[in-house]
Structure formats: structure tokens, C-alpha cells
Design a protein around this motif. Sequence first.
Motif, mmCIF file in Angstrom:
data_model
loop_
_atom_site.group_PDB
_atom_site.id
_atom_site.type_symbol
_atom_site.label_atom_id
_atom_site.label_comp_id
_atom_site.label_asym_id
_atom_site.label_seq_id
_atom_site.Cartn_x
_atom_site.Cartn_y
_atom_site.Cartn_z
ATOM 1 N N ILE A 25 -8.767 22.705 2.993
ATOM 2 C CA ILE A 25 -8.058 22.564 4.241
ATOM 3 C C ILE A 25 -8.570 23.549 5.525
ATOM 4 N N PHE A 26 -9.169 24.569 5.020
ATOM 5 C CA PHE A 26 -10.102 25.365 6.050
ATOM 6 C C PHE A 26 -11.542 24.974 6.105
ATOM 7 N N LEU A 27 -12.072 23.732 5.598
ATOM 8 C CA LEU A 27 -13.500 23.475 5.780
ATOM 9 C C LEU A 27 -13.758 22.093 6.471
ATOM 10 N N ASN A 28 -13.341 21.936 7.534
ATOM 11 C CA ASN A 28 -13.567 20.686 8.234
ATOM 12 C C ASN A 28 -12.678 19.286 7.771
ATOM 13 N N CYS A 29 -11.436 19.837 7.217
ATOM 14 C CA CYS A 29 -10.481 18.681 6.783
ATOM 15 C C CYS A 29 -10.046 17.671 7.555
ATOM 16 N N ARG A 30 -10.550 16.518 7.659
ATOM 17 C CA ARG A 30 -9.874 15.613 8.530
ATOM 18 C C ARG A 30 -9.645 14.340 7.790
ATOM 19 N N LEU A 31 -8.158 14.269 7.780
ATOM 20 C CA LEU A 31 -7.713 13.026 6.910
ATOM 21 C C LEU A 31 -8.157 11.768 7.500
ATOM 22 N N SER A 32 -8.208 11.740 8.904
ATOM 23 C CA SER A 32 -8.657 10.369 9.241
ATOM 24 C C SER A 32 -9.906 9.726 8.627
ATOM 25 N N LYS A 33 -10.639 10.955 8.362
ATOM 26 C CA LYS A 33 -12.313 10.359 7.877
ATOM 27 C C LYS A 33 -11.893 10.102 6.312
ATOM 28 N N ALA A 41 0.777 -1.255 -0.007
ATOM 29 C CA ALA A 41 -0.011 -0.029 0.166
ATOM 30 C C ALA A 41 0.994 1.013 0.009
ATOM 31 N N TYR A 42 0.492 2.247 -0.824
ATOM 32 C CA TYR A 42 1.132 3.554 -0.759
ATOM 33 C C TYR A 42 0.170 4.530 -0.359
ATOM 34 N N LEU A 43 0.598 5.382 0.439
ATOM 35 C CA LEU A 43 -0.493 6.529 0.995
ATOM 36 C C LEU A 43 0.385 7.843 0.845
ATOM 37 N N ASP A 44 -0.284 8.748 0.364
ATOM 38 C CA ASP A 44 0.487 9.889 -0.074
ATOM 39 C C ASP A 44 -0.587 11.225 0.100
ATOM 40 N N PHE A 45 -0.247 11.998 1.080
ATOM 41 C CA PHE A 45 -0.860 13.288 1.463
ATOM 42 C C PHE A 45 0.057 14.432 1.398
ATOM 43 N N LYS A 46 -0.626 15.371 0.727
ATOM 44 C CA LYS A 46 0.106 16.802 0.618
ATOM 45 C C LYS A 46 -0.971 17.899 0.379
ATOM 46 N N THR A 47 -0.568 19.076 0.707
ATOM 47 C CA THR A 47 -1.371 20.170 0.352
ATOM 48 C C THR A 47 -1.003 20.947 -1.069
ATOM 49 N N GLU A 48 -1.904 21.240 -1.835
ATOM 50 C CA GLU A 48 -1.798 22.107 -3.024
ATOM 51 C C GLU A 48 -2.705 23.120 -2.915
ATOM 52 N N GLY A 49 -1.884 24.529 -2.717
ATOM 53 C CA GLY A 49 -2.909 25.826 -2.280
ATOM 54 C C GLY A 49 -3.752 25.544 -1.099
ATOM 55 N N ASN A 50 -5.139 25.440 -1.247
ATOM 56 C CA ASN A 50 -5.916 25.475 -0.087
ATOM 57 C C ASN A 50 -6.636 23.920 -0.107
ATOM 58 N N LYS A 51 -6.187 23.029 -0.713
ATOM 59 C CA LYS A 51 -6.581 21.622 -0.880
ATOM 60 C C LYS A 51 -5.943 20.696 -0.128
ATOM 61 N N GLY A 52 -6.274 19.933 0.708
ATOM 62 C CA GLY A 52 -5.538 18.489 1.258
ATOM 63 C C GLY A 52 -5.801 17.315 -0.109
ATOM 64 N N LEU A 53 -4.719 16.779 -0.494
ATOM 65 C CA LEU A 53 -4.941 15.733 -1.420
ATOM 66 C C LEU A 53 -4.450 14.426 -0.880
ATOM 67 N N PHE A 54 -5.371 13.317 -0.833
ATOM 68 C CA PHE A 54 -4.841 12.245 -0.493
ATOM 69 C C PHE A 54 -5.098 11.130 -1.548
ATOM 70 N N LYS A 55 -4.010 10.165 -1.426
ATOM 71 C CA LYS A 55 -4.204 9.058 -2.703
ATOM 72 C C LYS A 55 -3.906 7.878 -1.946
ATOM 73 N N ILE A 56 -4.479 6.586 -2.205
ATOM 74 C CA ILE A 56 -4.135 5.244 -1.798
ATOM 75 C C ILE A 56 -4.214 4.584 -2.789
ATOM 76 N N ILE A 57 -2.963 3.814 -2.852
ATOM 77 C CA ILE A 57 -2.777 2.850 -4.164
ATOM 78 C C ILE A 57 -2.464 1.443 -3.458
ATOM 79 N N LEU A 58 -3.308 0.415 -3.815
ATOM 80 C CA LEU A 58 -3.335 -0.842 -3.243
ATOM 81 C C LEU A 58 -2.824 -1.843 -4.376
ATOM 82 N N ASP A 59 -1.805 -2.800 -3.979
ATOM 83 C CA ASP A 59 -1.085 -3.648 -4.932
ATOM 84 C C ASP A 59 -1.105 -4.900 -4.382
ATOM 85 N N SER A 60 -1.874 -5.995 -4.904
ATOM 86 C CA SER A 60 -1.675 -7.475 -4.503
ATOM 87 C C SER A 60 -1.251 -8.357 -5.556
#
Length: 186
Positions: free
Chosen positions: A148-156, A104-123
Amino acid sequence: FNISCSKNFQSPPVILTFPKNIAKIEGNHALLIKDNIFKLKKNISSDDCESWAMDLNLEDLFLNTYIDLSKKMFQNIKVVRGELNESLLKNSYNTVLILERNSAYLDFKTEGNKGLFKIILDSNLRVKGNKKEVKINLNSNQTWEKNIFLNCRLSKGSRKAANEAFKNLIDQAYTNIYNTVFTVTR
């Protein structure tokens, strides 16, 4: 008085969604789960969106996916852990489904005012019969983004993306395993 300013950041678990109306494959089959088959790579480059609170247990999710799917797909399935032993095929199993490598590859970054998350699964798995063996590679990915300013919770958000990524992985596994088992047992 016991006063604590810590929050409970637990969120609901990832829910595995299986296809409806799964027909059982007859015969005796085994699911072999090899040791040390999981690799996780994280690239969390921002502390925004409470990214430090993300707590996906992906290794257990991969194992539960294949164990639960096998129990739904096969009439008689034995789950075995360890290394491949040729006696498994000689013990009257029509096929042995070998779970070899999951990542699994997990990627989280911010670009401007957005939080961007990506998950890649390989089996990667193999279906081995007495005379044939077929390798299967499955890939699934999903993204999630939030201001990121509007209730941004990466856990959810990570759970929502993982739900969809595992649903796609399960659908692929279901189709590929069925087709491969019938190819190997012909």
C-alpha cells in the motif's frame, strides 16, 4: 483561470482475450440473453490504494464476452434478448445458447502493508436443442496484491485481475460450449 485539484482516475478498459484459430460451427444458432441476469457483490473494506476509484463495468463485460465469443464460434448466430420462447427452437435453430445468470464478487482489504484484491466470476448458461438440454456452470477467479506504500492503485490492479479472470472464463466457455453444442445436436 480554471484550476481543479481533481485527478482523472480513468484507466484503460478490461481487454477481452479470445482463443486463436476459432473454427466456426455451422448451422443456425441463437444466443438468448435473459433479462436481469447480473448480480454484483462488493466487499471493499479499505480506502487504501484509491479503492474508491475502481470502476469496473462487469455487466457489460459479461454480455460482450458472450456476444463476441458467439459471433466468433458460430457461422450463423442471432442474438435475442428477453425470455425463452419455444418458438426459437421451432424457427430452425440447431441450438439456443441461453445466458441465465452471471455474478461477480469483488473483495478488497488490507492486511498489514498489503492491499489484497480478489475477483470471482460465476456464469450459468444452458445449451438447448430440439431433444436435449445441457447446463454449464463456469467459474473464474483472480487475485492481485500490492504494497500500500508503493504506488498501490486498485483501479489498475482490478483491471489487471479482471483481464485474467475474463480470459480464463472465455477459455472455459469456448471449450464447454463447443462440446455441449455437439452433444446436443447429435
